[in-house]
Write a protein that holds these residues in place. Structure first.
Motif, PDB file in Angstrom:
ATOM      1  N   MET A  84      -2.293   6.326   6.311  1.00 28.48           N
ATOM      2  CA  MET A  84      -2.621   5.676   7.572  1.00 28.48           C
ATOM      3  C   MET A  84      -1.612   4.581   7.879  1.00 28.48           C
ATOM      4  N   VAL A  85      -1.031   4.608   9.081  1.00 27.06           N
ATOM      5  CA  VAL A  85      -0.103   3.580   9.539  1.00 27.06           C
ATOM      6  C   VAL A  85      -0.854   2.703  10.531  1.00 27.06           C
ATOM      7  N   ILE A  86      -0.908   1.403  10.252  1.00 24.75           N
ATOM      8  CA  ILE A  86      -1.807   0.506  10.976  1.00 24.75           C
ATOM      9  C   ILE A  86      -1.050  -0.675  11.569  1.00 24.75           C
ATOM     10  N   ALA A  87      -1.281  -0.940  12.847  1.00 23.29           N
ATOM     11  CA  ALA A  87      -0.808  -2.176  13.478  1.00 23.29           C
ATOM     12  C   ALA A  87      -1.946  -3.189  13.406  1.00 23.29           C
ATOM     13  N   ASP A  88      -1.710  -4.263  12.674  1.00 30.95           N
ATOM     14  CA  ASP A  88      -2.747  -5.282  12.496  1.00 30.95           C
ATOM     15  C   ASP A  88      -2.112  -6.657  12.696  1.00 30.95           C
ATOM     16  N   PRO A  89      -2.488  -7.373  13.758  1.00 33.92           N
ATOM     17  CA  PRO A  89      -1.879  -8.682  14.032  1.00 33.92           C
ATOM     18  C   PRO A  89      -2.508  -9.833  13.260  1.00 33.92           C
ATOM     19  N   MET A  90      -3.512  -9.521  12.412  1.00 31.37           N
ATOM     20  CA  MET A  90      -4.214 -10.601  11.719  1.00 31.37           C
ATOM     21  C   MET A  90      -4.213 -10.446  10.201  1.00 31.37           C
ATOM     22  N   ALA A  91      -3.676  -9.350   9.685  1.00 26.78           N
ATOM     23  CA  ALA A  91      -3.583  -9.182   8.233  1.00 26.78           C
ATOM     24  C   ALA A  91      -2.350  -9.909   7.713  1.00 26.78           C
ATOM     25  N   GLY A  92      -2.457 -10.495   6.524  1.00 27.55           N
ATOM     26  CA  GLY A  92      -1.318 -11.204   5.966  1.00 27.55           C
ATOM     27  C   GLY A  92      -1.038 -12.495   6.720  1.00 27.55           C
ATOM     28  N   PRO A  93       0.157 -13.055   6.559  1.00 34.02           N
ATOM     29  CA  PRO A  93       0.479 -14.343   7.198  1.00 34.02           C
ATOM     30  C   PRO A  93       0.389 -14.316   8.718  1.00 34.02           C
ATOM     31  N   HIS A  94       0.955 -13.279   9.366  1.00 31.78           N
ATOM     32  CA  HIS A  94       0.890 -13.201  10.826  1.00 31.78           C
ATOM     33  C   HIS A  94       0.809 -11.766  11.316  1.00 31.78           C
ATOM     34  N   GLY A  95       0.360 -10.879  10.449  1.00 28.71           N
ATOM     35  CA  GLY A  95       0.211  -9.480  10.836  1.00 28.71           C
ATOM     36  C   GLY A  95       1.503  -8.710  10.718  1.00 28.71           C
ATOM     37  N   GLY A  96       1.451  -7.459  11.165  1.00 29.64           N
ATOM     38  CA  GLY A  96       2.623  -6.595  11.130  1.00 29.64           C
ATOM     39  C   GLY A  96       2.218  -5.145  11.094  1.00 29.64           C
ATOM     40  N   LEU A  97       3.128  -4.301  10.635  1.00 29.83           N
ATOM     41  CA  LEU A  97       2.898  -2.870  10.529  1.00 29.83           C
ATOM     42  C   LEU A  97       2.666  -2.530   9.064  1.00 29.83           C
ATOM     43  N   PHE A  98       1.560  -1.838   8.781  1.00 31.58           N
ATOM     44  CA  PHE A  98       1.153  -1.561   7.414  1.00 31.58           C
ATOM     45  C   PHE A  98       0.970  -0.055   7.193  1.00 31.58           C
ATOM     46  N   ARG A  99       1.060   0.346   5.915  1.00 29.67           N
ATOM     47  CA  ARG A  99       0.776   1.727   5.513  1.00 29.67           C
ATOM     48  C   ARG A  99      -0.276   1.683   4.420  1.00 29.67           C
ATOM     49  N   ALA A 100      -1.366   2.425   4.640  1.00 26.92           N
ATOM     50  CA  ALA A 100      -2.472   2.428   3.693  1.00 26.92           C
ATOM     51  C   ALA A 100      -2.584   3.797   3.037  1.00 26.92           C
ATOM     52  N   THR A 101      -2.648   3.804   1.711  1.00 25.78           N
ATOM     53  CA  THR A 101      -2.857   5.032   0.950  1.00 25.78           C
ATOM     54  C   THR A 101      -4.086   4.856   0.081  1.00 25.78           C
ATOM     55  N   GLY A 102      -4.730   5.977  -0.264  1.00 26.94           N
ATOM     56  CA  GLY A 102      -5.959   5.915  -1.030  1.00 26.94           C
ATOM     57  C   GLY A 102      -7.132   5.576  -0.134  1.00 26.94           C
ATOM     58  N   SER A 103      -8.273   5.293  -0.732  1.00 30.75           N
ATOM     59  CA  SER A 103      -9.464   4.925   0.031  1.00 30.75           C
ATOM     60  C   SER A 103     -10.397   4.112  -0.855  1.00 30.75           C
ATOM     61  N   GLY A 104     -11.346   3.455  -0.194  1.00 33.64           N
ATOM     62  CA  GLY A 104     -12.325   2.673  -0.937  1.00 33.64           C
ATOM     63  C   GLY A 104     -11.675   1.594  -1.776  1.00 33.64           C
ATOM     64  N   ALA A 105     -12.110   1.492  -3.042  1.00 28.70           N
ATOM     65  CA  ALA A 105     -11.610   0.457  -3.938  1.00 28.70           C
ATOM     66  C   ALA A 105     -10.172   0.695  -4.366  1.00 28.70           C
ATOM     67  N   SER A 106      -9.669   1.938  -4.180  1.00 26.93           N
ATOM     68  CA  SER A 106      -8.316   2.260  -4.638  1.00 26.93           C
ATOM     69  C   SER A 106      -7.266   2.199  -3.527  1.00 26.93           C
ATOM     70  N   VAL A 107      -7.621   1.615  -2.397  1.00 26.91           N
ATOM     71  CA  VAL A 107      -6.677   1.530  -1.283  1.00 26.91           C
ATOM     72  C   VAL A 107      -5.503   0.630  -1.630  1.00 26.91           C
ATOM     73  N   LYS A 108      -4.324   1.103  -1.293  1.00 25.11           N
ATOM     74  CA  LYS A 108      -3.117   0.284  -1.409  1.00 25.11           C
ATOM     75  C   LYS A 108      -2.594   0.034  -0.005  1.00 25.11           C
ATOM     76  N   LEU A 109      -2.466  -1.235   0.356  1.00 21.13           N
ATOM     77  CA  LEU A 109      -1.992  -1.615   1.685  1.00 21.13           C
ATOM     78  C   LEU A 109      -0.582  -2.183   1.541  1.00 21.13           C
ATOM     79  N   GLU A 110       0.389  -1.470   2.115  1.00 20.95           N
ATOM     80  CA  GLU A 110       1.794  -1.843   2.002  1.00 20.95           C
ATOM     81  C   GLU A 110       2.310  -2.346   3.341  1.00 20.95           C
ATOM     82  N   LEU A 111       2.960  -3.493   3.340  1.00 15.19           N
ATOM     83  CA  LEU A 111       3.586  -4.007   4.549  1.00 15.19           C
ATOM     84  C   LEU A 111       4.898  -3.274   4.777  1.00 15.19           C
ATOM     85  N   LEU A 112       5.017  -2.595   5.916  1.00 16.11           N
ATOM     86  CA  LEU A 112       6.256  -1.899   6.249  1.00 16.11           C
ATOM     87  C   LEU A 112       7.257  -2.832   6.913  1.00 16.11           C
TER      88      LEU A 112
END
Length: 376
Positions: free
Chosen positions: A113-141
């Motif tokens: 999943m590629v996600i635009a989130d303006p409130m995640a992290g310091p000031h948001g950005g474009l993220f890539r999420a792999t896995g699901s539930g407790a095993s989700v890895k959220l990577e800042l692109l």
């Protein structure tokens, strides 16, 4: 009596001084606006969006962006989650928690999943999420371009090539710093400095570049059927752009052949864009145009003054349900409205085989409409 008049004068003088001089976060500029067409022609007033059926979202609110994939509805909500459920509302579960406010999202070729989130992290950005539930890895692109931060990541779409196209709605008002996504959008549109950008991120090179700049709150983005063009909603200017994926740092103030306005002078503020079936592109008009904003386009001081009023008196238009389907030439194919605004802040439509799922910025449930009832 003299004392009373003096006290009244002092109060009035203090109020005038406050309205004229108190610091506000916006620095409005003058802009030119065409007279509103109102609800006429292809957008003639109707009630075809009224009486939506709904699916329960539990404690979640604001199904701002929805993707239908492999028999599941994936829904970005204001708790910072992306939840999924079956088309009948069953099996609801949280699959991603960004810790911010996910807005646009899409899936890449690997199913991530590629996600635009303006409130995640310091000031948001474009993220890539792999896995699901407790095993989700959220990577800042990416969270910057040309040495400037991406302040308000908003709409996003992934091309067949793997390249990711997304909008940075404002370089002035980040959602995290200015009271959330809606509050920041109001400030940016009222100010009208047009600092938004359409961006491309290439996973192969990890480079981010600007395709189109100087936009007033660019919002939703969708690809053409052949992946050669992008459709971009410029919320603050009531218009839709068509931009070639080869465009390079074009200014909206001096458009070129690679970037042109496809639809203009819309009766409301366009928000998300979603590809539907049979060549349709769906647009949501999140709010109708307001007389104050249009009438004060050439009066920046008046917009500054309005920001000194209590927030409840800010010039935000009332709720009005409105979604539109158009083709790639900009021809309106279908126009659905609910003047009561019972289902508020309609951002777009996610189209399935038998239903239209209505996206919303603040709704407490997920609205849907049978396609036959809608005229499809």
């Amino acid at each position: 009596m003299r004392r009373l008049l003096l006290a009244l004068f002092v109060v009035v003088a203090a109020l005038v001084a406050y309205l004229l001089l108190w610091p506000v976060p916006v620095k409005p500029v003058a802009w030119t606006v065409a007279p509103t067409p109102g609800y006429t022609g292809a957008h003639a007033a109707n009630t075809r969006l009224a009486g939506l059926q709904t699916l329960d979202l539990g404690s979640h609110r604001g199904p701002e962006h929805i993707v239908f994939r492999n028999g599941w509805l994936y829904i970005a909500v204001d708790s910072g989650a992306i939840v999924r459920m079956r088309p009948d509302g069953s099996g609801r579960e949280v699959v991603i928690q960004t810790g911010g406010r996910p807005l646009g999202f899409d899936f890449d070729a690997d199913g991530a999943m590629v996600i635009a989130d303006p409130m995640a992290g310091p000031h948001g950005g474009l993220f890539r999420a792999t896995g699901s539930g407790a095993s989700v890895k959220l990577e800042l692109l990416t969270d910057s371009v040309d040495n400037t931060p991406i302040v308000y990541a908003d709409g996003v779409v992934v091309a067949k090539s793997g390249k990711i196209y997304f909008t940075d709605a404002s370089q002035r008002f980040g959602a995290k710093a200015w009271g959330g996504t809606f509050n920041a959008s109001v400030l940016d549109i009222i100010e009208h400095q047009s600092t938004g950008r359409l961006l491309e991120y290439d996973p192969a090179t990890k480079a981010t570049r600007v395709l189109l700049a100087d936009l007033c709150f660019p919002n939703g983005v969708a690809l053409s059927a052949d992946d050669q063009h992008l459709f971009v909603a410029e919320t603050g200017e009531y218009r839709i752009w068509k931009v070639a994926t080869t465009a390079t740092a074009v200014s909206a103030k001096t458009p070129k052949a690679t970037a042109s306005v496809l639809m203009h002078n819309l009766p409301g503020y366009p928000d998300n864009l979603m590809r539907g079936q049979d060549g349709r592109v769906w647009m949501g008009l999140v709010k109708p145009r307001g007389a104050f904003i249009d009438n004060s386009a050439g009066k920046p001081w008046l917009r500054s003054l309005s920001m000194r009023l209590p927030k409840a008196l800010w010039p935000v238009p009332p709720a009005y349900g409105h979604v539109v389907a158009f083709d790639e030439s900009g021809k309106v194919l279908l126009d659905l409205q609910d003047p009561t605004g019972a289902y508020p802040e309609t951002t777009a439509v996610t189209e399935a085989d038998d239903r239209l799922y209505i996206q919303s910025l603040h709704a407490k449930s997920l609205g849907w409409l049978d396609k036959k009832k809608a005229g499809l």
